[in-house]
Write a protein that holds these residues in place. Structure first.
Motif, PDB file in Angstrom:
ATOM      1  N   GLY A 443      26.493  19.985  38.592  1.00 22.26           N
ATOM      2  CA  GLY A 443      26.959  20.341  37.263  1.00 22.26           C
ATOM      3  C   GLY A 443      25.873  20.294  36.210  1.00 22.26           C
ATOM      4  O   GLY A 443      26.086  20.738  35.070  1.00 22.26           O
ATOM      5  N   ASN A 465      32.721  18.916  37.933  1.00 27.21           N
ATOM      6  CA  ASN A 465      31.507  19.158  37.151  1.00 27.21           C
ATOM      7  C   ASN A 465      31.056  20.612  37.208  1.00 27.21           C
ATOM      8  O   ASN A 465      30.223  21.041  36.415  1.00 27.21           O
ATOM      9  N   ILE A 466      31.601  21.364  38.155  1.00 28.34           N
ATOM     10  CA  ILE A 466      31.278  22.794  38.199  1.00 28.34           C
ATOM     11  C   ILE A 466      31.697  23.463  36.900  1.00 28.34           C
ATOM     12  O   ILE A 466      31.129  24.475  36.491  1.00 28.34           O
ATOM     13  N   ASN A 468      30.903  22.668  34.136  1.00 29.61           N
ATOM     14  CA  ASN A 468      29.804  22.625  33.164  1.00 29.61           C
ATOM     15  C   ASN A 468      28.894  23.840  33.253  1.00 29.61           C
ATOM     16  O   ASN A 468      28.027  24.016  32.397  1.00 29.61           O
TER      17      ASN A 468
END
Length: 876
Positions: A443, A465-466, A468
């Motif tokens: 991320g 977190n992807i 982000n």
């Protein structure tokens, strides 16, 4: 040739001196304005059609033309134009031939403008011209031979135009002092003339990006002063002449890429070209091994041998090329291990390294990637057979922008330190054996635009977190063992996704989050082969940029949402192997770009639409849906025809119910009035029969009391209902003469069921004839209610045949008929007895009382209204 030069030297001073005197004597200003060169410049200006910077506005009489922008006069008296430099002024228009009148011109620089049309041949009249730069314009036609007359030419640059035709032989024959010849990026064809080998002073030869063919001339190896040779992107073929590999010790740039050249690189290649910096041979058909002597080229910076057939091992000491910035060996047949990567640690300036698509094998040496140059921005090792792991120390490659290791045998986990490669733009680990979880540090790659870690052995859940990665365009996690639900939070963060989202072939479960509708720009979504369930969210219709949607092999249920109709550009839709139900929506047929549709193995019911994409599909697109029906693809026929559009709103139901009730009421009223009329008709009958029964009973009763006859019998009796046996045509029927068996002639009255009201009239007549008894009525022999040869309804009445025609035909003969009665004949009973001897009692009614009670039942307005027509009178 020596005589020509002698005469030129002898005569040239005289006209030059004369011209100077004329120009000087004609000067009309204290500045020494030369009127002779000014008209040529003004003629050039007159051809300009666009001058966005207004550079030529100052070309007027207020100052000497030698002070005009872009004009230089270097002669002692400042009376002759020697330089025109209008580069990059965006001037547009044809190039004026008047420039040839500037006989002292030695430099003409009009590069990066918009001049069009032909290249004037008159430019060949400029004997002092040294520099001609017309690059990056839109000039057309061929290269004029007359340019060879400019024997003082040193710099000829026509790059980036549309000049076509062959290279003139005269260029190499007469321009012996030429230093630079740049014809790059035109439309030249034919072969490279061998006369170019005469240009012994040539330092730069640019002929790339044309359509030149044939072989490279051997005598180009005589260009001993050559520093730069660029012949790439043509159709040159054959082997490279050996002389060209020894062309010049001063050679720095050697490019033959993207042709059709064959052969191998000489083993002694490394002993030549001591100053070579660029060697570009990619995109040909060279073969053999890369010579070990190539490592002697310590000055080389760009080495491109890609897209050839080079084989064998790469020299282990290739790292001796310490100045190397780009090494491209992709798409060859190189073998061996990857130990040479250790020596590349000496190439501290390396920025580009590609061994993509070779046959490299073995384990990646430890730290071999981490020790590469910190300047490295592109590393492509994909499509080999390399193995090993990626160490955490890969974060040393701080400038890395593109990492491609796809389709190898790398294993282990994806290092957490990969999140420190903050400049990374593209990451492809597709088709390896990476395991473990997707690191949450991914991320941190906020500059990434493409991630593909598909077809590995990754487990666990998709990291939130992807979300982000706000700039990502393509995200592919397919073919792993990812589980859990799809995080809702990621869709808001990756809403700029434009290319694809591929989560297929995992074990993802739960519903598809409605937030997927935030991906309004993505072109392809593939979530097939998971365990997703629930309804397809209506928000999917917000993904208006979709061209491909694959949701197959899940457990989605419910109907196909109407919101899918908003995705007007979709071309490929796969909803197969789910639990979807309901009817197939008709709006799918209205998606004009949809060409691939798969709805198989669901629980759809009802009729398959019969237009749009459905007309091009076969049964495989619908198999496994047990309740579908239609007239195609071996499906069972539909029992009823459904409405074109289903609408289950309460308003529609109420409206439909009211309409039906109103229709039923109208039918009841109509039946009521019909019964009243029937009662009055019976009361006026001569011999009324028993009370009325139903119409169906009437037909059955009449068939039971008569000899049955089939359609086949009547077809034979009338010779196939031929026109020769046709005796009359009514509104709803035709009457044919026929013979059944050995009996006398009969009249066959055939109903036309296609006519509106025909059936109603037929049943009315049957009812009337059943209830009436009168000696003057024709006898009904039998009835026929069956199907014809085409399977359609067939109904007919078989009556006695009267050869003298109908009463109406005699009273009202048609034009051309020979049947008519005079006024006197109409008043005598003898006429009637003569024509119809078997119906004599009816004749007294003809002239006296047309509405006699015995004939009342035969009047068209009462019995045969709209059905008997012209054949109504034939019953007498």
């Amino acid at each position: 040739m020596s005589l020509y030069l002698f005469l030129l030297l002898l005569l040239s001073p005289l006209p030059m001196s004369l011209s100077a005197e004329v120009y000087a004597s004609s000067s009309s200003s204290p500045r020494g304005n030369n009127v002779g060169d000014q008209p040529a410049l003004l003629a050039f200006k007159a051809q300009i059609r666009s001058d966005p910077h207004g550079i030529l506005d100052a070309w007027n009489d207020t100052v000497s033309f030698c002070e005009w922008p872009g004009i230089l006069c270097h002669s002692p008296t400042r009376t002759r134009v020697t330089t025109i430099n209008l580069a990059g002024m965006r001037l547009a228009g044809p190039l004026s031939p008047s420039l040839a009148n500037l006989s002292s011109l030695d430099t003409l620089n009009l590069q990066e403008n918009a001049f069009f049309g032909t290249l004037p041949r008159e430019l060949g009249r400029l004997p002092l011209l040294k520099t001609l730069n017309l690059s990056f314009n839109s000039l057309t036609s061929s290269l004029p031979d007359e340019l060879a007359n400019c024997t003082n030419l040193r710099f000829l640059n026509l790059q980036g135009n549309r000049i076509s035709g062959n290279l003139p032989l005269e260029l190499g024959a007469r321009l012996s002092g030429l230093l630079v010849l740049n014809l790059d990026g035109n439309l030249l064809t034919g072969t490279i003339p061998s006369s170019l080998g005469n240009l012994t002073s040539l330092t730069e030869l640019w002929l790339s990006r044309n359509g030149l063919s044939g072989s490279i001339p051997e005598n180009l190896g005589a260009l001993s002063s050559l520093v730069f040779i660029q012949l790439s992107y043509n159709n040159l073929e054959g082997e490279v002449p050996p002389s060209l590999y020894n062309v010049s010790s001063s050679l720095q740039h050697f490019s033959l890429s993207n042709n059709r050249l064959i052969g191998s690189i000489p083993a002694e290649f490394g002993l030549n070209f001591p100053n070579i910096r660029t060697l570009l041979l990619g995109g040909n058909n060279f073969s053999g091994k890369i010579p070990a002597s190539i490592t002697n080229k310590s000055h080389i910076e760009l080495l491109d041998l890609s897209q050839n057939n080079f084989g064998g091992d790469l020299p282990e000491d290739i790292g001796r090329l310490s100045n190397l910035r780009q090494l491209n060996l992709e798409r060859n047949r190189l073998t061996g291990g990857a130990t040479f990567l250790l020596s590349l640690s000496n190439c501290t300036r390396l920025e580009f390294l590609s061994l993509f698509s070779n046959n490299m094998t073995g384990v990646l040496p430890e730290y071999s990637l981490a020790n590469l140059s910190s300047h490295l921005s592109i590393l492509l090792l994909g499509e080999n057979q390399l193995s090993g792991t990626i160490l955490e120390q890969i974060d040393r490659l701080v400038n890395l922008k593109h990492l491609n290791l796809r389709f190898n045998a790398f294993g282990g986990s994806i290092p957490f330190s990969i999140g420190k490669l903050v400049n990374l733009r593209k990451l492809s680990l597709l088709g390896n054996s990476f395991s473990g979880e997707i690191p949450a540090s991914i991320g941190n790659l906020t500059n990434i635009i493409e991630i593909n870690v598909g077809n590995n052995r990754l487990r666990g859940e998709i990291t939130p977190n992807i979300g982000n990665l706000s700039g990502i365009r393509s995200l592919c996690l397919q073919g792993n063992m990812l589980s859990g639900s799809i995080p809702k939070s990621i869709f808001a963060g990756i809403s700029n996704l434009t290319e694809q989202l591929d989560l297929s072939g995992n074990s993802l479960s739960g519903g598809l989050p409605p937030e997927i509708g935030l991906l309004t720009k993505v072109q392809a979504i593939d979530i097939s082969g998971n365990r997703l369930s629930g309804n397809i969210p209506k928000s999917i219709g917000n993904c208006t940029g979709l061209q491909s949607l694959d949701m197959a092999s899940n457990s989605f249920d419910g109907p196909i949402p109407e919101s899918l109709s908003q995705i007007r550009g979709i071309m490929d839709l796969d909803l197969s192997q789910n639990r979807l139900s309901g009817e197939i929506p008709d709006f799918l047929a209205e998606l004009q770009f949809l060409w691939s549709l798969n709805l198989s193995f669901n629980d759809f019911d009802g009729r398959i639409p019969q237009r749009g994409v459905f007309m091009a599909l076969n049964s495989s697109s619908f198999m496994g849906n047990r309740h579908l029906c239609g007239c195609r693809m071996n499906l069972p026929p539909c029992m009823r025809r459904p409405p074109n559009e289903r609408n289950r709103d309460i308003v529609f139901i109420v409206t439909t119910a009211i309409s039906i009730l109103g229709f039923i009421l109208l039918i009841l009223l109509a039946l009521f009035f019909k019964i009243l009329v029937a009662i009055r008709v019976r009361e006026s009958a001569v011999e009324p029969s028993t009370p009325n029964t139903s119409v169906s009973d009437t037909i059955i009763e009449m068939q039971n009391c008569c000899k049955p006859v089939s359609y086949k019998d009547l077809y034979r009796a009338t010779d196939g209902f031929s026109e020769e046996n046709l005796t009359g045509i009514g509104n709803f029927s035709r009457v044919y003469r026929g013979i059944i068996g050995d009996s006398d002639a009969v009249a066959v009255k055939v109903l036309d069921p296609q006519q509106r009201g025909a059936m109603k009239s037929f049943l009315r007549e049957c009812e009337a004839l059943r209830n009436i008894r009168h000696r003057n009525l024709l006898k009904i022999i039998t009835l026929c209610s069956s199907v014809d040869a085409k399977g359609g309804d067939f109904m007919a009445v078989v009556l006695e045949f009267m050869p003298n025609g109908s009463l109406e035909g005699w009273l009202h003969p048609r034009t051309g008929s020979n049947r008519s009665l005079s006024l006197m004949e109409r008043g005598h009973d003898s006429t009637c007895r003569r024509l119809w001897p078997c119906k004599m009692p009816a004749c007294s009614s003809v002239g006296q009382h047309p509405l006699h009670s015995g004939l009342l039942w035969l009047h068209p307005s009462r019995v045969c209204d709209g059905w008997g027509g012209d054949d109504g009178g034939r019953r007498l």
